[in-house]
Design a protein around this motif. Structure first.
Motif, PDB file in Angstrom:
ATOM      1  N   THR A  88      41.128  28.440  30.510  1.00  0.00           N
ATOM      2  CA  THR A  88      40.587  26.916  31.058  1.00  0.00           C
ATOM      3  C   THR A  88      41.745  26.578  31.864  1.00  0.00           C
ATOM      4  N   ILE A  89      41.547  26.043  33.320  1.00  0.00           N
ATOM      5  CA  ILE A  89      42.411  25.481  34.165  1.00  0.00           C
ATOM      6  C   ILE A  89      41.982  24.231  34.444  1.00  0.00           C
ATOM      7  N   SER A  90      42.497  23.078  34.156  1.00  0.00           N
ATOM      8  CA  SER A  90      42.126  21.714  34.406  1.00  0.00           C
ATOM      9  C   SER A  90      43.152  20.916  34.865  1.00  0.00           C
ATOM     10  N   GLY A  91      42.910  20.267  35.955  1.00  0.00           N
ATOM     11  CA  GLY A  91      43.948  18.897  36.321  1.00  0.00           C
ATOM     12  C   GLY A  91      45.044  19.428  37.257  1.00  0.00           C
ATOM     13  N   PHE A  92      44.934  20.637  37.957  1.00  0.00           N
ATOM     14  CA  PHE A  92      46.025  21.351  38.834  1.00  0.00           C
ATOM     15  C   PHE A  92      45.882  21.071  40.314  1.00  0.00           C
ATOM     16  N   GLU A  93      46.859  20.630  40.858  1.00  0.00           N
ATOM     17  CA  GLU A  93      46.767  20.703  42.682  1.00  0.00           C
ATOM     18  C   GLU A  93      47.179  22.357  43.002  1.00  0.00           C
ATOM     19  N   VAL A  94      46.376  22.874  43.642  1.00  0.00           N
ATOM     20  CA  VAL A  94      46.858  24.324  44.133  1.00  0.00           C
ATOM     21  C   VAL A  94      46.900  24.354  45.558  1.00  0.00           C
ATOM     22  N   ASP A  95      48.025  24.522  46.186  1.00  0.00           N
ATOM     23  CA  ASP A  95      48.391  24.349  47.364  1.00  0.00           C
ATOM     24  C   ASP A  95      48.994  25.797  48.078  1.00  0.00           C
ATOM     25  N   GLY A  96      47.985  26.302  48.588  1.00  0.00           N
ATOM     26  CA  GLY A  96      48.232  27.889  49.207  1.00  0.00           C
ATOM     27  C   GLY A  96      49.562  27.817  50.331  1.00  0.00           C
TER      28      GLY A  96
ATOM     29  N   SER B 231      41.141  41.907  39.097  1.00  0.00           N
ATOM     30  CA  SER B 231      41.709  43.045  38.080  1.00  0.00           C
ATOM     31  C   SER B 231      41.049  44.017  37.789  1.00  0.00           C
ATOM     32  N   GLY B 232      39.547  44.055  38.055  1.00  0.00           N
ATOM     33  CA  GLY B 232      38.728  45.226  37.706  1.00  0.00           C
ATOM     34  C   GLY B 232      38.148  45.236  36.512  1.00  0.00           C
ATOM     35  N   GLY B 233      38.587  44.766  35.443  1.00  0.00           N
ATOM     36  CA  GLY B 233      38.263  44.553  33.955  1.00  0.00           C
ATOM     37  C   GLY B 233      36.964  43.684  33.674  1.00  0.00           C
ATOM     38  N   ASP B 234      36.395  43.931  32.841  1.00  0.00           N
ATOM     39  CA  ASP B 234      35.433  42.713  32.354  1.00  0.00           C
ATOM     40  C   ASP B 234      36.054  41.620  31.706  1.00  0.00           C
ATOM     41  N   ILE B 235      35.719  40.536  32.354  1.00  0.00           N
ATOM     42  CA  ILE B 235      36.360  39.193  32.047  1.00  0.00           C
ATOM     43  C   ILE B 235      35.016  38.342  31.655  1.00  0.00           C
ATOM     44  N   SER B 236      35.413  36.941  30.695  1.00  0.00           N
ATOM     45  CA  SER B 236      34.271  36.155  30.721  1.00  0.00           C
ATOM     46  C   SER B 236      35.085  34.812  30.081  1.00  0.00           C
ATOM     47  N   GLY B 237      34.260  33.795  30.010  1.00  0.00           N
ATOM     48  CA  GLY B 237      34.636  32.600  29.406  1.00  0.00           C
ATOM     49  C   GLY B 237      35.722  31.781  30.397  1.00  0.00           C
ATOM     50  N   ILE B 238      35.496  31.661  31.657  1.00  0.00           N
ATOM     51  CA  ILE B 238      36.674  31.010  32.808  1.00  0.00           C
ATOM     52  C   ILE B 238      35.952  29.526  33.021  1.00  0.00           C
TER      53      ILE B 238
END
Length: 297
Positions: free
Chosen positions: A20-28, A45-52
């Motif tokens: 979980t990522i919450s409340g960030f400012e992401v400036d590229g 990454s090419g692997g199975d991932i879940s719950g994001i």
């Protein structure tokens, strides 16, 4: 924020499950080190991932300043793996190089899958050389709802649904897609654009309860529309796709073009739709002033 260190990476890269990522400012920072970068990326990454879950973040200035492939938030996977159970809520994404929120399963092989995604209550605008939101290739069970989608630029659409031609063969298609209760306005080209569908794949989608206005405002090629279904030259067929459009409201009177302006258009690019798709329009309200309300090519 920071720029990615090389290749196509995110300022934030998610490669594991249950994040979980919450409340960030992401400036590229428009990739000051000359590399492409996404804002928040998951699935590279090419692997199975879940719950994001990505909630209440502000993402902006991704990609190179004069070209490249920097997305704001991208949900992807490749090498025959799956990214599953993703929630994108309450984010603001803008000023990206290639698009703001992309659900984009890679075309590099079959069985690259993104499954079960909720995109809710986000504000997205100024998506650069791409639509503000895109759903592409093998995306299953995605819901896009209650978003504020506006001011796409460079002749691109507010929300685009498509398949990719890149590998030269079919690599999967969006299925069980729901697009509902969004505000979509001031798109440079189309508001909601089902285009292109390469290799006659069977896309299934329900589009309802959306309010669209002022779309096509930056389009001088006379093919702007709030809702469009068409295909590219050499690929007219929509196979057995099932697309339902109901209870949408369209108010479009603004255009830089003096003719051939549409509220809803089918086959507007001169490529008549073929195959045996089921396309249903029911109980929509369309007002276009002096322009064509519904075009069927």
């Amino acid at each position: 924020g920071r720029s990615a260190s090389g290749g196509y990476y995110g300022v934030i890269d998610i490669t594991v499950s249950n994040v979980t990522i919450s409340g960030f400012e992401v400036d590229g920072n428009y990739a000051s080190n000359s590399y492409n970068n996404d804002g928040i990326a998951m699935g590279w990454s090419g692997g199975d991932i879940s719950g994001i879950t990505i909630n209440n973040c502000v993402v902006h200035n991704t990609g190179l300043p004069h070209g490249g492939w920097g997305y704001g938030i991208i949900v992807t996977n490749y090498t025959q793996h799956t990214t599953r159970n993703v929630v994108l809520t309450n984010n603001t994404v803008y000023d990206t190089q290639k698009g703001n929120i992309f659900l984009y399963a890679s075309w590099t092989s079959a069985n690259n899958v993104v499954d079960t995604v909720l995109v809710r209550n986000n504000t997205v605008y100024n998506g650069g050389t791409g639509p503000n939101i895109e759903v592409c290739n093998d995306i299953r069970n995605a819901t896009i709802e209650f978003n504020n989608i506006h001011d796409s630029i460079s002749g691109y659409s507010g929300l685009n649904v498509r398949t990719s031609s890149d590998p030269g063969v079919a690599r999967g298609k969006p299925t069980n897609l729901i697009i509902r209760y969004n505000l979509i306005y001031n798109s440079s080209s189309k508001g909601i654009d089902f285009w292109p569908n390469y290799y006659a794949q069977d896309i299934t989608a329900d589009v309802y309860g959306n309010v669209l206005w002022g779309n096509g405002s930056g389009n001088t090629t006379c093919d702007g529309a709030s809702i469009n279904i068409s295909n590219t030259s050499g690929y007219p067929s929509w196979g057995n796709s099932v697309l339902n459009f109901y209870n949408n409201t369209i108010y479009d009177t603004n255009s830089g073009c003096t003719n051939s302006r549409y509220g809803i258009s089918l086959g507007v690019w001169g490529t008549s739709l073929s195959g045996t798709p089921t396309i249903t329009f029911k109980n929509n309200i369309i007002y276009t002033g002096n322009f064509t309300a519904f075009y069927d090519g």
